[in-house]
Every structure is written in structure tokens, then in C-alpha cells.
Design an enzyme around this catalytic site. Structure first.
Site, mmCIF file in Angstrom:
data_model
loop_
_atom_site.group_PDB
_atom_site.id
_atom_site.type_symbol
_atom_site.label_atom_id
_atom_site.label_comp_id
_atom_site.label_asym_id
_atom_site.label_seq_id
_atom_site.Cartn_x
_atom_site.Cartn_y
_atom_site.Cartn_z
ATOM 1 C CB CYS A 1 66.883 -12.156 40.395
ATOM 2 S SG CYS A 1 66.721 -10.726 39.340
ATOM 3 C CB CYS B 1 64.536 -12.419 32.680
ATOM 4 S SG CYS B 1 66.170 -12.442 33.349
ATOM 5 C CB CYS C 1 72.536 -9.327 34.788
ATOM 6 S SG CYS C 1 70.869 -9.371 34.174
ATOM 7 C CD GLN D 1 61.027 2.465 24.457
ATOM 8 O OE1 GLN D 1 61.136 1.492 25.211
ATOM 9 N NE2 GLN D 1 59.864 2.981 24.147
ATOM 10 C CE1 TYR E 1 48.295 8.653 26.696
ATOM 11 C CE2 TYR E 1 47.902 8.384 24.346
ATOM 12 C CZ TYR E 1 47.423 8.485 25.634
ATOM 13 O OH TYR E 1 46.075 8.400 25.860
ATOM 14 C CD GLU F 1 55.036 12.370 28.305
ATOM 15 O OE1 GLU F 1 54.955 11.453 27.476
ATOM 16 O OE2 GLU F 1 54.878 12.201 29.526
ATOM 17 C CG ASP G 1 54.778 4.525 22.715
ATOM 18 O OD1 ASP G 1 54.325 3.516 23.283
ATOM 19 O OD2 ASP G 1 56.005 4.763 22.622
ATOM 20 C CB CYS H 1 54.282 -1.275 26.572
ATOM 21 S SG CYS H 1 53.342 -0.105 27.557
HETATM 22 N N1 SAH Z 1 56.793 7.479 22.842
HETATM 23 C C1 SAH Z 1 57.764 7.617 23.891
HETATM 24 C C2 SAH Z 1 57.249 7.316 25.299
HETATM 25 C C3 SAH Z 1 56.226 6.253 25.471
HETATM 26 S S1 SAH Z 1 55.949 5.763 27.155
HETATM 27 C C4 SAH Z 1 58.989 6.792 23.582
HETATM 28 O O1 SAH Z 1 58.946 5.824 22.860
HETATM 29 O O2 SAH Z 1 60.059 7.136 24.101
HETATM 30 C C5 SAH Z 1 54.353 6.464 27.484
HETATM 31 C C6 SAH Z 1 54.385 7.933 27.791
HETATM 32 O O3 SAH Z 1 53.053 8.364 28.070
HETATM 33 C C7 SAH Z 1 55.191 8.298 29.024
HETATM 34 O O4 SAH Z 1 56.156 9.257 28.641
HETATM 35 C C8 SAH Z 1 54.172 8.894 30.006
HETATM 36 O O5 SAH Z 1 54.693 9.964 30.782
HETATM 37 C C9 SAH Z 1 53.121 9.390 29.055
HETATM 38 N N2 SAH Z 1 51.764 9.545 29.628
HETATM 39 C C10 SAH Z 1 51.167 8.781 30.558
HETATM 40 N N3 SAH Z 1 49.897 9.179 30.752
HETATM 41 C C11 SAH Z 1 49.690 10.218 29.912
HETATM 42 C C12 SAH Z 1 48.562 11.043 29.635
HETATM 43 N N4 SAH Z 1 47.409 10.876 30.283
HETATM 44 N N5 SAH Z 1 48.681 12.015 28.712
HETATM 45 C C13 SAH Z 1 49.858 12.189 28.038
HETATM 46 N N6 SAH Z 1 50.949 11.436 28.259
HETATM 47 C C14 SAH Z 1 50.871 10.471 29.178
#
Ligand code: SAH
Length: 400
Positions: free
Chosen positions: A26, A29, A103, A227, A256, A277, A325, A352
Site C-alpha cells: 500500500c 503510511c 486500516c 482537513q 489561502y 482563495e 496557509d 504543510c
Molecule cells: N486554510 C484552509 C486551506 C489550506 S490548503 C484550511 O485549513 O482549510 C491551501 C489552499 O490554498 C487551498 O485551498 C488551495 O486551493 C489554495 N491555493 C493554492 N494556490 C493558491 C493561490 N495561488 N492563491 C490563493 N489560494 C491558493
């Protein structure tokens, strides 16, 4: 939002006597056989090595029970020669399906629903889509669970909209699993590795579930980003918000922002929140989520975050706090350079990907304008190699 199978390549460990029966095939993990405390201390070691030059690195925030944390579970289906339907993951680096019934990291109820759906599909003589000859219709199953609310959504992905005997099938499935709150058929005739297509039919219930995070309610549609480990996600959001010491006079940018989670949690403490976003589905969900929580001091913009920052700056906009983020690629230079011009007093960076975080922290601290105050790693995905990090920054010469 779209979902890709087998997105991540993980390092191979010795796979002889694993407690997971499909470990060698798999690959989801890589650390399933490493004691949990050891996983946390090894992640801390790597983070100190990479980020220790910026600030003290806190111990990794882990889970009390690191098992079965994934609230979203996918299964690729395959039909055996006797007609029975089996589900699992694509094997690491190949297109072969590894059967998975139980799993260690997936939600237990979600796994049961998937296995029983497959069994019922077999008895209804449903046909799994065969990539080689183009016959059959059923492709994937996905289950999404609201940890706090207990709501459960089953998504059946088919190649064509026609699904014979679907009403009887739904009735029979609900008898076995009355805890299912909604069932959605998603139609996907694409040939790439995306699981979900753009069209949907609601077969039962509302067509979405809701969950609670940091005391707020969020809607999760089949394609919404949410998430997969909300227990740790909640701790990450809290840390990012608390470290930014937000007050009612603050204008906050949630860059983001996805479906608006961080911004919506922040809004009660802030004067005004602006969410940015790129993904339009996510922005639609973010607006729904703001209404669901009766949050009125937030507005969302569907734009590239860097471009938005430039426009905001050139129009004379000001901001006190930036919560960011970004995806694994980190923030781009357009975003970071404008951030340095906008000069928010406080920044919380949720990352991340420690490698791009390190690169971006180097840019933000190079001019001496910002200093990193705290670095806190989180174990968002136990048993894998990923580490999520919250880094908080303030202007080197703090004004308050
Ligand atoms: N803060 C949110 C999502 C984080 S994931 C949470 O915790 O739920 C990162 C996000 O960045 C995604 O939703 C993705 O669509 C967005 N993203 C990616 N590239 C981007 C860009 N150039 N401008 C704005 N958003 C973007």
C-alpha cells in the site's frame, strides 16, 4: 475541490514483519511500525535541524490516540472474475489495487460502510468500470465523516449517470448502516487519477454533511476541502490564531483560506477579516460557512493570493495581521514581497511543507523587518512523514 489518488511518495522502510497486512503493497503510511513517541521525537529532530536557526522549536503536538484519524476515506473498486467487488488503494507507484478492509489510520465506521457497500453492490450484481475494455459503471467510493456531529456521507462515483436499481440499493444499504446521513452519486467520466467529477445526484439526505471545528460549524460537500484530521487541525488553527494575538481593532487577511475555516474562527475576535482563495468551489463553501455561523465581518475574494495582495497594497489597503496557509509549494515571491510592503504587525504561517516554510521564512526575515517568535510542529498525519507547522512572526521592532 479535486482529489488525486496516491499523491504522495513515501520512503520505503523494511517491510518484512509489519502489523499491517498490506504494508508492503500500500505505502500510504511509511511509519506504521514505529512506536508513536519515536515518530514524534524523530519529527522534532528534523524540524530543529531545518528551522532551529529561526527560533526555538516546540515539541511536536501529537495525538492521544493516533489511530483511525482520517475522516475521509477513498476506495478504488475492482471486480473479481466471480463478480464480487473488492475495494482498496492503488499500490504505491503502480496502478494495481491493493485490497484494504481495515486500516490503522482510517475512520473505523467509514471502513465498515465501504466494505458493506461493496458487498451489497456485489449482491445487486453491479458492474465496476473496467478501464481496459470500457465496460461497467461503478468506479470509486468515498466516505466523509463529521467527527463532532457524527454525520456520515457516502459518495458513489460512477462513469455514467445511469445507475440501475439505485433506489432499492439505497434502501438496503440504509438498513445495514442507518448512521449514513446522506448518499451522493458523483459522475466522473475522466480518464485521469481524479476521483470526483463535476456532476452530482443526491440519492439520499441533504447531499452534504456538517462538522464542528473550534466551536464553529462547517459544511462539507463531496468536493469541499476539509482537513482529514480535524482533531489536530483544530489545535493548529488555535495556535495560529492565538499566536497572532488578534484584537477587535484588527484587520486580518486569511490568505489561502480554503473554505474559510481559519478566518471564520478568527472573526469573533477581529474587527474585519478578508479571506483569499484561488479555488472557486472553496469560496462558495466559505460563503456558506460564514452564513452558517452568522459571521458578518468577513469577506472572501476568489483570486490568486499574491495578485490580491498587490492590488490591496496599490489601493492603499492596510492590514494588522496576516494568517497564511499556502499549499505545499509555499507562498510565491509576489505574495511575500507585497507582504513585506504591507507590513502587518503579526503573521501566522501555517505550513504543510517545512522545506518551503524554511525558504519563505528566510525571505521574510532577511531584511531584518520580521523575527520568528514561535515554531510549533503538529502531527497532522500520524504514521506518515508529513509534519504541519505553525510559525508566528512579528515585526522586529514591535509597536505595541
Ligand atoms: N486554510 C484552509 C486551506 C489550506 S490548503 C484550511 O485549513 O482549510 C491551501 C489552499 O490554498 C487551498 O485551498 C488551495 O486551493 C489554495 N491555493 C493554492 N494556490 C493558491 C493561490 N495561488 N492563491 C490563493 N489560494 C491558493
Amino acid at each position: 475541490m479535486t482529489e488525486r489518488l496516491n499523491g504522495k511518495k513515501e520512503k520505503k522502510r523494511k517491510r518484512s514483519k509489519s502489523r499491517c497486512p498490506v504494508f508492503s503493497l500500500c505505502g500510504a503510511c511509511s511509519h506504521i511500525d514505529v512506536p508513536y513517541e519515536e515518530q514524534l521525537s524523530s519529527k522534532l529532530g528534523s524540524m530543529i535541524k531545518l528551522l532551529g536557526k529561526y527560533a526555538h522549536v516546540d515539541p511536536v503536538v501529537g495525538m492521544k490516540n493516533p489511530y483511525h484519524y482520517r475522516c475521509k476515506v477513498n476506495a478504488v473498486l475492482k471486480q473479481k472474475y466471480d463478480g464480487t467487488i473488492e475495494g482498496g488503494n492503488y499500490s504505491e507507484h503502480t496502478h494495481k489495487i491493493v485490497p484494504v478492509e481495515k486500516c490503522y489510520i482510517e475512520d473505523v465506521t467509514a471502513d465498515r460502510v465501504i466494505v458493506d457497500t461493496q458487498k451489497l453492490m456485489s449482491s445487486f450484481k453491479m458492474k465496476v468500470y473496467n478501464e481496459r475494455n470500457g465496460y461497467g459503471n461503478i468506479r470509486y467510493l468515498m466516505v466523509r465523516v463529521g467527527r463532532q456531529t457524527g454525520e456520515l456521507m457516502l459518495i458513489i462515483v460512477t462513469r455514467s449517470p445511469v445507475m440501475p436499481s439505485k433506489n432499492n440499493f439505497v434502501k438496503a444499504l440504509l438498513k445495514i448502516h442507518p448512521e449514513i446521513t446522506t448518499i451522493v452519486q458523483n459522475i466522473n467520466d475522466r480518464t485521469d487519477s481524479m476521483i470526483l467529477g463535476n456532476r452530482e445526484n443526491v440519492l439520499y439526505g441533504k447531499g452534504y454533511i456538517e462538522d464542528e471545528l473550534c466551536g464553529r460549524r462547517f459544511r462539507i460537500s463531496p468536493r469541499s476541502f476539509y482537513q482529514v484530521n480535524p482533531i489536530i487541525a483544530e489545535k493548529i488553527y488555535r495556535k495560529a490564531i492565538d499566536a497572532a494575538r488578534i484584537s477587535p481593532k484588527d484587520t486580518v487577511i486569511d490568505a489561502y483560506c480554503g473554505t474559510g475555516t481559519i478566518g471564520i474562527v478568527t472573526a469573533a475576535d477581529a474587527g474585519k477579516v478578508i479571506g483569499v482563495e484561488l479555488n472557486s468551489d472553496a469560496i462558495r463553501d466559505a460563503n456558506v460557512n460564514a452564513r452558517l455561523n452568522a459571521v458578518e465581518n468577513i469577506e472572501f475574494y476568489n483570486e490568486d493570493a499574491g495578485k490580491f495582495m498587490e492590488e490591496y497594497y496599490s489601493e492603499g489597503g492596510r492590514v494588522d495581521v496576516v494568517l497564511m496557509d499556502p499549499p505545499r509549494a509555499g507562498a510565491d515571491s509576489k505574495f511575500l514581497n507585497t507582504l513585506l510592503k504591507l507590513k502587518p504587525e503579526r503573521i501566522s504561517y501555517v505550513s504543510c511543507n517545512p522545506i518551503t516554510l524554511e525558504r519563505d521564512l528566510a525571505i521574510l526575515t532577511a531584511s531584518g523587518e520580521y523575527k520568528v517568535n514561535t515554531i510549533t510542529p503538529f502531527d497532522l498525519f500520524p504514521f506518515t512523514e508529513n509534519t504541519e507547522i505553525v510559525a508566528s512572526l512579528t515585526q522586529a521592532e514591535e509597536k505595541n
